[in-house]
Design a protein around this motif. Structure first.
Motif, PDB file in Angstrom:
ATOM      1  N   ILE A 266      56.987  25.387  15.012  1.00  0.00           N
ATOM      2  CA  ILE A 266      57.122  25.383  16.468  1.00  0.00           C
ATOM      3  C   ILE A 266      58.173  24.356  16.873  1.00  0.00           C
ATOM      4  O   ILE A 266      58.599  23.534  16.057  1.00  0.00           O
ATOM      5  CB  ILE A 266      55.774  25.046  17.167  1.00  0.00           C
ATOM      6  N   GLU A 267      58.591  24.436  18.124  1.00  0.00           N
ATOM      7  CA  GLU A 267      59.476  23.425  18.714  1.00  0.00           C
ATOM      8  C   GLU A 267      58.665  22.661  19.757  1.00  0.00           C
ATOM      9  O   GLU A 267      58.064  23.265  20.644  1.00  0.00           O
ATOM     10  CB  GLU A 267      60.666  24.085  19.411  1.00  0.00           C
ATOM     11  N   LEU A 268      58.653  21.345  19.651  1.00  0.00           N
ATOM     12  CA  LEU A 268      58.001  20.508  20.646  1.00  0.00           C
ATOM     13  C   LEU A 268      58.980  19.539  21.303  1.00  0.00           C
ATOM     14  O   LEU A 268      58.637  18.890  22.280  1.00  0.00           O
ATOM     15  CB  LEU A 268      56.854  19.711  20.003  1.00  0.00           C
ATOM     16  N   LEU A 269      60.177  19.447  20.757  1.00  0.00           N
ATOM     17  CA  LEU A 269      61.153  18.479  21.247  1.00  0.00           C
ATOM     18  C   LEU A 269      62.341  19.123  21.951  1.00  0.00           C
ATOM     19  O   LEU A 269      63.222  18.418  22.416  1.00  0.00           O
ATOM     20  CB  LEU A 269      61.655  17.615  20.075  1.00  0.00           C
ATOM     21  N   ASN A 270      62.352  20.429  22.053  1.00  0.00           N
ATOM     22  CA  ASN A 270      63.473  21.131  22.673  1.00  0.00           C
ATOM     23  C   ASN A 270      63.282  21.151  24.194  1.00  0.00           C
ATOM     24  O   ASN A 270      62.498  21.941  24.720  1.00  0.00           O
ATOM     25  CB  ASN A 270      63.578  22.554  22.127  1.00  0.00           C
ATOM     26  N   ARG A 271      64.009  20.294  24.898  1.00  0.00           N
ATOM     27  CA  ARG A 271      63.872  20.182  26.353  1.00  0.00           C
ATOM     28  C   ARG A 271      64.554  21.332  27.104  1.00  0.00           C
ATOM     29  O   ARG A 271      64.503  21.394  28.325  1.00  0.00           O
ATOM     30  CB  ARG A 271      64.441  18.843  26.841  1.00  0.00           C
ATOM     31  N   MET A 272      65.174  22.243  26.359  1.00  0.00           N
ATOM     32  CA  MET A 272      65.776  23.413  26.997  1.00  0.00           C
ATOM     33  C   MET A 272      64.735  24.486  27.297  1.00  0.00           C
ATOM     34  O   MET A 272      64.999  25.408  28.051  1.00  0.00           O
ATOM     35  CB  MET A 272      66.893  23.989  26.123  1.00  0.00           C
ATOM     36  N   ASN A 273      63.555  24.367  26.708  1.00  0.00           N
ATOM     37  CA  ASN A 273      62.461  25.281  27.013  1.00  0.00           C
ATOM     38  C   ASN A 273      61.777  24.782  28.284  1.00  0.00           C
ATOM     39  O   ASN A 273      61.372  23.625  28.373  1.00  0.00           O
ATOM     40  CB  ASN A 273      61.455  25.325  25.860  1.00  0.00           C
ATOM     41  N   VAL A 274      61.663  25.664  29.246  1.00  0.00           N
ATOM     42  CA  VAL A 274      61.102  25.311  30.549  1.00  0.00           C
ATOM     43  C   VAL A 274      59.849  26.152  30.775  1.00  0.00           C
ATOM     44  O   VAL A 274      59.863  27.369  30.585  1.00  0.00           O
ATOM     45  CB  VAL A 274      62.124  25.594  31.681  1.00  0.00           C
ATOM     46  N   ALA A 275      58.782  25.471  31.194  1.00  0.00           N
ATOM     47  CA  ALA A 275      57.543  26.187  31.508  1.00  0.00           C
ATOM     48  C   ALA A 275      57.425  26.304  33.019  1.00  0.00           C
ATOM     49  O   ALA A 275      57.608  25.322  33.745  1.00  0.00           O
ATOM     50  CB  ALA A 275      56.340  25.457  30.942  1.00  0.00           C
ATOM     51  N   ILE A 276      57.147  27.515  33.453  1.00  0.00           N
ATOM     52  CA  ILE A 276      56.943  27.754  34.879  1.00  0.00           C
ATOM     53  C   ILE A 276      55.620  28.477  35.078  1.00  0.00           C
ATOM     54  O   ILE A 276      55.075  29.079  34.148  1.00  0.00           O
ATOM     55  CB  ILE A 276      58.090  28.578  35.512  1.00  0.00           C
ATOM     56  N   LYS A 277      55.153  28.406  36.291  1.00  0.00           N
ATOM     57  CA  LYS A 277      53.966  29.159  36.683  1.00  0.00           C
ATOM     58  C   LYS A 277      54.418  30.096  37.788  1.00  0.00           C
ATOM     59  O   LYS A 277      54.850  29.652  38.847  1.00  0.00           O
ATOM     60  CB  LYS A 277      52.867  28.210  37.164  1.00  0.00           C
ATOM     61  N   ASN A 278      54.357  31.390  37.506  1.00  0.00           N
ATOM     62  CA  ASN A 278      54.821  32.420  38.422  1.00  0.00           C
ATOM     63  C   ASN A 278      53.612  33.271  38.797  1.00  0.00           C
ATOM     64  O   ASN A 278      53.111  34.014  37.956  1.00  0.00           O
ATOM     65  CB  ASN A 278      55.908  33.257  37.747  1.00  0.00           C
ATOM     66  N   ASN A 279      53.135  33.136  40.051  1.00  0.00           N
ATOM     67  CA  ASN A 279      51.925  33.865  40.469  1.00  0.00           C
ATOM     68  C   ASN A 279      50.775  33.648  39.494  1.00  0.00           C
ATOM     69  O   ASN A 279      50.148  34.587  39.022  1.00  0.00           O
ATOM     70  CB  ASN A 279      52.209  35.364  40.615  1.00  0.00           C
ATOM     71  N   ASN A 280      50.522  32.413  39.146  1.00  0.00           N
ATOM     72  CA  ASN A 280      49.431  32.013  38.251  1.00  0.00           C
ATOM     73  C   ASN A 280      49.613  32.446  36.801  1.00  0.00           C
ATOM     74  O   ASN A 280      48.691  32.328  36.004  1.00  0.00           O
ATOM     75  CB  ASN A 280      48.067  32.475  38.774  1.00  0.00           C
ATOM     76  N   GLU A 281      50.772  32.964  36.447  1.00  0.00           N
ATOM     77  CA  GLU A 281      51.053  33.322  35.055  1.00  0.00           C
ATOM     78  C   GLU A 281      52.039  32.307  34.487  1.00  0.00           C
ATOM     79  O   GLU A 281      53.109  32.077  35.052  1.00  0.00           O
ATOM     80  CB  GLU A 281      51.667  34.726  34.970  1.00  0.00           C
ATOM     81  N   LEU A 282      51.667  31.698  33.353  1.00  0.00           N
ATOM     82  CA  LEU A 282      52.566  30.755  32.697  1.00  0.00           C
ATOM     83  C   LEU A 282      53.620  31.506  31.906  1.00  0.00           C
ATOM     84  O   LEU A 282      53.311  32.490  31.229  1.00  0.00           O
ATOM     85  CB  LEU A 282      51.780  29.846  31.756  1.00  0.00           C
ATOM     86  N   GLN A 283      54.847  31.024  32.005  1.00  0.00           N
ATOM     87  CA  GLN A 283      55.953  31.624  31.268  1.00  0.00           C
ATOM     88  C   GLN A 283      56.808  30.509  30.694  1.00  0.00           C
ATOM     89  O   GLN A 283      56.919  29.426  31.278  1.00  0.00           O
ATOM     90  CB  GLN A 283      56.822  32.474  32.188  1.00  0.00           C
ATOM     91  N   ILE A 284      57.434  30.803  29.566  1.00  0.00           N
ATOM     92  CA  ILE A 284      58.372  29.877  28.941  1.00  0.00           C
ATOM     93  C   ILE A 284      59.743  30.533  28.997  1.00  0.00           C
ATOM     94  O   ILE A 284      59.899  31.692  28.597  1.00  0.00           O
ATOM     95  CB  ILE A 284      58.002  29.612  27.475  1.00  0.00           C
ATOM     96  N   MET A 285      60.712  29.796  29.514  1.00  0.00           N
ATOM     97  CA  MET A 285      62.074  30.320  29.617  1.00  0.00           C
ATOM     98  C   MET A 285      63.057  29.291  29.095  1.00  0.00           C
ATOM     99  O   MET A 285      62.798  28.090  29.161  1.00  0.00           O
ATOM    100  CB  MET A 285      62.410  30.633  31.077  1.00  0.00           C
ATOM    101  N   HIS A 286      64.171  29.766  28.613  1.00  0.00           N
ATOM    102  CA  HIS A 286      65.241  28.868  28.187  1.00  0.00           C
ATOM    103  C   HIS A 286      66.056  28.496  29.414  1.00  0.00           C
ATOM    104  O   HIS A 286      66.355  29.344  30.259  1.00  0.00           O
ATOM    105  CB  HIS A 286      66.123  29.550  27.132  1.00  0.00           C
ATOM    106  N   LEU A 287      66.413  27.243  29.525  1.00  0.00           N
ATOM    107  CA  LEU A 287      67.115  26.747  30.708  1.00  0.00           C
ATOM    108  C   LEU A 287      68.383  27.546  31.009  1.00  0.00           C
ATOM    109  O   LEU A 287      68.688  27.824  32.169  1.00  0.00           O
ATOM    110  CB  LEU A 287      67.446  25.262  30.543  1.00  0.00           C
ATOM    111  N   HIS A 288      69.128  27.954  29.981  1.00  0.00           N
ATOM    112  CA  HIS A 288      70.372  28.688  30.209  1.00  0.00           C
ATOM    113  C   HIS A 288      70.143  30.073  30.809  1.00  0.00           C
ATOM    114  O   HIS A 288      71.036  30.634  31.440  1.00  0.00           O
ATOM    115  CB  HIS A 288      71.175  28.826  28.911  1.00  0.00           C
ATOM    116  N   ASN A 289      68.954  30.634  30.627  1.00  0.00           N
ATOM    117  CA  ASN A 289      68.668  31.992  31.106  1.00  0.00           C
ATOM    118  C   ASN A 289      67.821  32.018  32.367  1.00  0.00           C
ATOM    119  O   ASN A 289      67.601  33.082  32.931  1.00  0.00           O
ATOM    120  CB  ASN A 289      67.943  32.786  30.018  1.00  0.00           C
TER     121      ASN A 289
END
Length: 159
Positions: free
Chosen positions: A93-116
């Motif tokens: 897994i990656e735990l140190l990659n700060r380019m991965n962004v976690a968001i909550k969209n309508n109560n659903e958690l999602q992981i997105m890459h900052l560039h996208n």
């Protein structure tokens, strides 16, 4: 010395490590066992740290130290970094990659890459989006400032 996370002082210093994917139940149980051992033996200049950990949303590993008892030092932070690298290697897994962004969209958690993220959220109502701010520094902030509306967050500059 391991202190249950809920019992740590609100002023406890925290470090948030976000995974690049959601962890499976068996992985979480294994990480908890390893984290228990690490935190229970975590020291700074041979002084026991009053520390704890928690895994939130099957996605975030949070380490905490009550610096009212003993301060975390450079060497103890290095030890934590080594522990995190060990988790990355063991669980692929990656735990140190700060380019991965976690968001909550309508109560659903999602992981997105900052560039996208701008492209992926283009057709989304941004009023429904909250962002996890993994740079907060205290347990009190974890409880009150960790999840922020996108228009009040560091992410607004990227959208």
């Amino acid at each position: 010395m391991l202190i249950p996370f809920k019992d740590l002082s609100p002023s406890s210093r925290i470090w948030i490590y976000q995974c690049n994917r959601f962890l499976e139940y068996d992985e979480i149980e294994q990480i908890k066992t390893l984290a228990y051992d690490f935190v229970n033996n975590w020291t700074a200049h041979k002084q026991t740290l009053h520390a704890g950990f928690e895994i939130f949303h099957n996605l975030f590993l949070v380490l905490a130290v009550d610096e009212n008892v003993n301060d975390a030092s450079g060497c103890s932070i290095d030890k934590a970094f080594g522990f995190i690298k060990q988790m990355e290697n063991l669980f692929k897994i990656e735990l140190l990659n700060r380019m991965n962004v976690a968001i909550k969209n309508n109560n659903e958690l999602q992981i997105m890459h900052l560039h996208n993220i701008a492209k992926e959220l283009k057709s989304t109502d941004l009023n429904q989006i909250n962002v996890f701010n993994n740079l907060i520094e205290t347990k009190a902030d974890l409880e009150s400032k960790w999840l922020q509306p996108v228009d009040e967050s560091w992410l607004k500059n990227f959208l």
